[in-house]
Write an enzyme that holds these catalytic residues in place. Structure first.
Site, mmCIF file in Angstrom:
data_model
loop_
_atom_site.group_PDB
_atom_site.id
_atom_site.type_symbol
_atom_site.label_atom_id
_atom_site.label_comp_id
_atom_site.label_asym_id
_atom_site.label_seq_id
_atom_site.Cartn_x
_atom_site.Cartn_y
_atom_site.Cartn_z
ATOM 1 N N ALA A 217 0.614 5.110 -2.228
ATOM 2 C CA ALA A 217 0.418 5.356 -3.659
ATOM 3 C C ALA A 217 1.610 4.940 -4.533
ATOM 4 O O ALA A 217 1.439 4.167 -5.481
ATOM 5 C CB ALA A 217 0.046 6.821 -3.878
ATOM 6 N N ASP B 278 -2.258 10.848 -2.383
ATOM 7 C CA ASP B 278 -2.602 9.788 -3.339
ATOM 8 C C ASP B 278 -2.937 10.362 -4.700
ATOM 9 O O ASP B 278 -2.824 9.670 -5.713
ATOM 10 C CB ASP B 278 -3.778 8.961 -2.821
ATOM 11 N N ASN C 235 -5.779 12.397 0.223
ATOM 12 C CA ASN C 235 -4.878 11.577 1.043
ATOM 13 C C ASN C 235 -5.732 10.832 2.062
ATOM 14 O O ASN C 235 -6.960 11.006 2.128
ATOM 15 C CB ASN C 235 -3.816 12.454 1.723
ATOM 16 N N ARG D 54 0.842 -1.183 0.000
ATOM 17 C CA ARG D 54 0.000 0.000 0.000
ATOM 18 C C ARG D 54 0.885 1.244 0.000
ATOM 19 O O ARG D 54 2.104 1.159 0.126
ATOM 20 C CB ARG D 54 -0.962 0.006 1.202
ATOM 21 N N ARG E 235 -7.375 -0.206 -6.470
ATOM 22 C CA ARG E 235 -7.449 0.981 -5.598
ATOM 23 C C ARG E 235 -7.758 2.163 -6.519
ATOM 24 O O ARG E 235 -6.924 2.556 -7.330
ATOM 25 C CB ARG E 235 -6.090 1.244 -4.891
HETATM 26 O O1 MRU Z 1 -4.719 3.363 2.167
HETATM 27 P P1 MRU Z 1 -3.237 3.560 2.135
HETATM 28 O O2 MRU Z 1 -2.555 2.995 3.329
HETATM 29 O O3 MRU Z 1 -2.631 3.093 0.833
HETATM 30 O O4 MRU Z 1 -3.075 5.148 2.185
HETATM 31 C C1 MRU Z 1 -1.813 5.707 2.040
HETATM 32 C C2 MRU Z 1 -1.778 7.164 2.135
HETATM 33 O O5 MRU Z 1 -2.766 7.820 2.289
HETATM 34 C C3 MRU Z 1 -0.455 7.799 1.931
HETATM 35 O O6 MRU Z 1 -0.362 8.996 2.607
HETATM 36 C C4 MRU Z 1 -0.264 8.079 0.437
HETATM 37 O O7 MRU Z 1 -0.500 6.940 -0.320
HETATM 38 C C5 MRU Z 1 1.090 8.586 0.158
HETATM 39 S S1 MRU Z 1 2.311 7.345 0.319
HETATM 40 C C6 MRU Z 1 3.813 8.008 -0.052
#
Ligand code: MRU
Length: 354
Positions: free
Chosen positions: A55, A247, A257, A53, A96
């Site tokens: 982004a 994201d 985000n 997980r 996603r």
């Molecule tokens: O649902 P997730 O855990 O994938 O969410 C991740 C985030 O919100 C992060 O802040 C985002 O992906 C940036 S990662 C460098």
């Protein structure tokens, strides 16, 4: 930066393109379990269930996953190979929906395939090998972008700074080092004393489970707080800046985000604390004019009532609403720190992205 905070990357790509190796992030911090994936359904499952997980890491896993599926497909003709590619893209694309990096990485792999298929129509093995190289390049570029974000972000951090972070935008969420956490690792390496507060990040506790895990391993002074404590810390002057990942960033700077980022941005504005978003320019989506054009992933309500198997914290039948991301309006963001520089509100990104 010379040192990785943890001695493995969230996504490792087999040089022969036969598998990707990921750390199962759903089991951290209790267990370090590595998974070797080579089949499109298991790669799709790993992304949608958050085993991998963040982004940028999702983009890398999808691109490398595509290469692996091609390499393992046994395709002998270009038609077969094209069918395998399209089927895998379709499967991975909507695992996603919010993180733009996923679609960006798959599109880049598709473009590469299309640019090579004429020349290598009679050498499928070589074609698939070149696809593995492209996925590996996506990861290396992501690492370089993290290093540039680290350099740019560090210009905003003073010795002794107290930084609040949210979710996990670190080494585990990217090719290496992170986005929001990259300047922190670089600062530590340069000998700065920094105090990091990590919000737990309900419902699935990426801040509590992952950010504290990797910051501790990376030698940071990290303190865990519950999400509802952030206001008090800001009120008591305990926070100098908020560093969060992203994201997807719309053309006007509105940012998607992890759910809860918006609350922190509002709190930061009220308490005059700078609120920074950090991410590579590949996270900017020029096709989304503003935040209203960003699709927000809604996840199963069981993540709220039973966040981990067997940990039931609410009646199973209670109604739930579980949006995984929120949109922070551009005017609440002090600056967006990218690999191509620091942009301040109002945002006008001067480069072509995606
Ligand atoms: O649902 P997730 O855990 O994938 O969410 C991740 C985030 O919100 C992060 O802040 C985002 O992906 C940036 S990662 C460098």
């Amino acid at each position: 930066m010379t040192r990785r905070p943890i001695d493995f990357d969230s996504v490792e790509i087999d040089p022969d393109g036969k598998f990707i190796k990921i750390i199962d992030q759903t089991q951290l911090p209790q267990k370090e379990v590595f998974l070797f994936l080579s089949e499109e359904n298991e790669i799709a499952e790993a992304i949608s269930s958050l085993r991998v997980r963040g982004a940028p890491a999702i983009g890398i896993a999808a691109a490398a996953g595509l290469a692996v599926v091609l390499n393992c497909s046994g395709s002998e003709t270009i038609e077969e190979s094209t069918r395998v590619l399209e089927r895998a893209c379709e499967k991975l694309e909507f695992t996603r929906p919010t993180a733009v990096n996923l679609r960006w990485a798959l599109q880049r792999m598709r473009n590469k395939f299309n640019s090579l298929k004429g020349e290598y129509a009679n050498n499928i093995e070589k074609l698939h090998k070149l696809m593995t190289e492209e996925a590996t390049r996506i990861k290396s570029e992501d690492i370089s972008m993290s290093l540039s974000i680290a350099e740019n972000g560090l210009t905003l951090i003073k010795e002794g700074a107290k930084i609040l972070t949210y979710c996990n935008a670190g080494h585990l969420a990217t090719g290496r080092y992170g986005t929001a956490l990259a300047p922190i690792y670089l600062g530590i390496e340069k000998g700065l004393n920094l105090k990091i507060y990590s919000c737990e990040t309900r419902p699935l506790l990426q801040g509590a489970r992952l950010t504290t895990y990797e910051l501790q391993k990376g030698g940071a002074d990290v303190t865990l707080i519950c999400d509802n404590m952030a206001a008090t810390l800001m009120q008591q002057g305990m926070i100098d800046a908020v560093f969060a990942g992203c994201d997807r960033v719309a053309a006007n700077g509105d940012t998607a985000n992890k759910i809860g980022t918006l609350s922190l941005a509002i709190l930061a504005k009220y308490h005059s604390v700078p609120f920074y978003i950090l991410g590579p320019v590949s996270t900017i989506d020029p096709s989304a004019e503003d935040g209203s054009h960003i699709v927000i992933e809604e996840r199963n309500g069981k993540e709220i009532t039973e966040p981990f198997p067997g940990i039931k914290i609410a009646p199973a039948e209670v109604k739930t609403y579980n949006p995984a991301f929120d949109i922070t309006p551009a005017e609440l963001i002090t600056a967006i720190i990218t690999d191509k520089g620091i942009f301040r509100y109002p945002f006008h990104f001067p480069f072509r992205v995606n």
